[in-house]
Design a protein around this motif. Structure first.
Motif, PDB file in Angstrom:
ATOM      1  N   THR A 130     -23.810 -24.253  -1.119  1.00  0.00           N
ATOM      2  CA  THR A 130     -22.365 -24.150  -1.310  1.00  0.00           C
ATOM      3  C   THR A 130     -22.088 -23.040  -2.316  1.00  0.00           C
ATOM      4  O   THR A 130     -22.683 -23.022  -3.396  1.00  0.00           O
ATOM      5  CB  THR A 130     -21.778 -25.472  -1.825  1.00  0.00           C
ATOM      6  OG1 THR A 130     -22.012 -26.510  -0.856  1.00  0.00           O
ATOM      7  CG2 THR A 130     -20.278 -25.348  -2.067  1.00  0.00           C
ATOM      8  N   MET A 132     -19.105 -21.202  -4.481  1.00  0.00           N
ATOM      9  CA  MET A 132     -17.759 -21.433  -4.980  1.00  0.00           C
ATOM     10  C   MET A 132     -16.951 -20.133  -5.015  1.00  0.00           C
ATOM     11  O   MET A 132     -17.497 -19.034  -4.913  1.00  0.00           O
ATOM     12  CB  MET A 132     -17.834 -22.064  -6.369  1.00  0.00           C
ATOM     13  CG  MET A 132     -18.574 -23.402  -6.393  1.00  0.00           C
ATOM     14  SD  MET A 132     -17.839 -24.646  -5.297  1.00  0.00           S
ATOM     15  CE  MET A 132     -16.358 -25.037  -6.228  1.00  0.00           C
ATOM     16  N   SER A 147     -28.421 -25.585  -3.058  1.00  0.00           N
ATOM     17  CA  SER A 147     -27.846 -25.125  -4.317  1.00  0.00           C
ATOM     18  C   SER A 147     -26.319 -25.107  -4.245  1.00  0.00           C
ATOM     19  O   SER A 147     -25.724 -24.965  -3.178  1.00  0.00           O
ATOM     20  CB  SER A 147     -28.348 -23.725  -4.654  1.00  0.00           C
ATOM     21  OG  SER A 147     -29.742 -23.719  -4.861  1.00  0.00           O
ATOM     22  N   VAL A 148     -25.697 -25.210  -5.417  1.00  0.00           N
ATOM     23  CA  VAL A 148     -24.255 -25.021  -5.567  1.00  0.00           C
ATOM     24  C   VAL A 148     -24.061 -23.852  -6.521  1.00  0.00           C
ATOM     25  O   VAL A 148     -24.358 -23.954  -7.714  1.00  0.00           O
ATOM     26  CB  VAL A 148     -23.559 -26.285  -6.112  1.00  0.00           C
ATOM     27  CG1 VAL A 148     -22.068 -26.018  -6.304  1.00  0.00           C
ATOM     28  CG2 VAL A 148     -23.761 -27.460  -5.164  1.00  0.00           C
ATOM     29  N   THR A 150     -22.090 -21.507  -8.700  1.00  0.00           N
ATOM     30  CA  THR A 150     -20.825 -21.479  -9.424  1.00  0.00           C
ATOM     31  C   THR A 150     -20.656 -20.217 -10.258  1.00  0.00           C
ATOM     32  O   THR A 150     -19.556 -19.931 -10.719  1.00  0.00           O
ATOM     33  CB  THR A 150     -20.711 -22.697 -10.356  1.00  0.00           C
ATOM     34  OG1 THR A 150     -21.773 -22.657 -11.316  1.00  0.00           O
ATOM     35  CG2 THR A 150     -20.796 -23.994  -9.565  1.00  0.00           C
ATOM     36  N   ASN A 162     -28.200 -27.358  -8.812  1.00  0.00           N
ATOM     37  CA  ASN A 162     -26.797 -27.763  -8.858  1.00  0.00           C
ATOM     38  C   ASN A 162     -26.454 -28.202 -10.285  1.00  0.00           C
ATOM     39  O   ASN A 162     -26.848 -29.292 -10.685  1.00  0.00           O
ATOM     40  CB  ASN A 162     -26.537 -28.902  -7.882  1.00  0.00           C
ATOM     41  CG  ASN A 162     -25.080 -29.343  -7.869  1.00  0.00           C
ATOM     42  OD1 ASN A 162     -24.227 -28.714  -8.488  1.00  0.00           O
ATOM     43  ND2 ASN A 162     -24.796 -30.433  -7.173  1.00  0.00           N
ATOM     44  N   PRO A 163     -25.783 -27.312 -11.051  1.00  0.00           N
ATOM     45  CA  PRO A 163     -25.325 -25.978 -10.642  1.00  0.00           C
ATOM     46  C   PRO A 163     -26.483 -24.989 -10.567  1.00  0.00           C
ATOM     47  O   PRO A 163     -27.505 -25.166 -11.219  1.00  0.00           O
ATOM     48  CB  PRO A 163     -24.355 -25.589 -11.762  1.00  0.00           C
ATOM     49  CG  PRO A 163     -24.859 -26.328 -12.949  1.00  0.00           C
ATOM     50  CD  PRO A 163     -25.383 -27.634 -12.426  1.00  0.00           C
ATOM     51  N   CYS A 164     -26.290 -23.943  -9.765  1.00  0.00           N
ATOM     52  CA  CYS A 164     -27.336 -22.958  -9.529  1.00  0.00           C
ATOM     53  C   CYS A 164     -27.653 -22.185 -10.806  1.00  0.00           C
ATOM     54  O   CYS A 164     -26.749 -21.715 -11.505  1.00  0.00           O
ATOM     55  CB  CYS A 164     -26.856 -22.004  -8.440  1.00  0.00           C
ATOM     56  SG  CYS A 164     -28.137 -20.968  -7.736  1.00  0.00           S
TER      57      CYS A 164
END
Length: 210
Positions: A130, A132, A147-148, A150, A162-164
């Motif tokens: 994901t 952002m 991963s997220v 941000t 997460n967060p990356c």
């Protein structure tokens, strides 16, 4: 001599329908994708735009993806239209429910706006990532699965979580600087084909002998 697949085909390899050149299926005017960048999804790679959410033209933000990127299934680009007002007591979007609640419709200035989302060239994004709004991912970066993202990821770095977060650099600074100057993704397809062995070799000295 063959010089790779047709950049204007939707499926570069007719034997692998899960891989789609994204540029050739884009319909939205605020998404820009470079040549040879592909999305891989057995459930319909042609539906890449379904993975770019909350993307409204009136906001003006763009999704920009460079050339020769490899994007695995489950990608989610969340754009600025997903943002809620954060400067008030509640973040609840009363206005979109209607029935008199629209009197509290926020102005665009009240909503967080992170700008364009930009993915560089030769970026590999793993499954179920994901990204952002407003994130910039540098050339040659690798984003681990699940991963997220941000925050911005520098060129030729590996990041995940997460967060990356940054895990490590792919190469030393001198080689990174060299590759950023080389910009092999801007070569002609003939030159790329002639130098595939160097581009795909684990012997990093070869790339400096081109």
């Amino acid at each position: 001599m063959q010089y790779g697949p047709n950049v204007n085909d939707i499926h570069p390899n007719e034997k692998i329908n899960s891989i789609c050149y994204i540029k050739n299926v884009i319909t939205r005017p605020n998404i820009f994708v470079g040549d040879y960048t592909y999305y891989d999804d057995v459930n319909g790679a042609e539906n890449f735009e379904n993975h770019v959410t909350h993307h409204y033209e009136f906001l003006g933000d763009k999704l920009i993806i460079g050339k020769f990127c490899a994007i695995a299934k489950g990608i989610e680009f969340i754009m600025n239209g997903a943002n809620h007002r954060m400067c008030s007591v509640t973040t609840y979007p009363f206005n979109i429910m209607g029935h008199g609640w629209e009197k509290c419709t926020p102005s665009l200035e009240d909503l967080p706006f992170k700008g364009d989302t930009v993915v560089g060239n030769d970026v590999w994004i793993g499954q179920n990532v994901t990204i952002m709004p407003g994130v910039h991912i540098g050339d040659g970066a690798i984003i681990a699965a699940n991963s997220v993202v941000t925050k911005d990821i520098p060129a030729y770095h590996i990041a995940g979580g997460n967060p990356c977060k940054i895990i490590r650099k792919r190469f030393d600074d001198r080689l990174i600087d060299y590759l950023l100057e080389l910009k092999w993704w801007d070569w002609s397809v003939e030159k790329i084909t002639e130098n595939l062995e160097a581009l795909c070799s684990g012997d990093l000295i070869k790339i400096k002998n081109i």
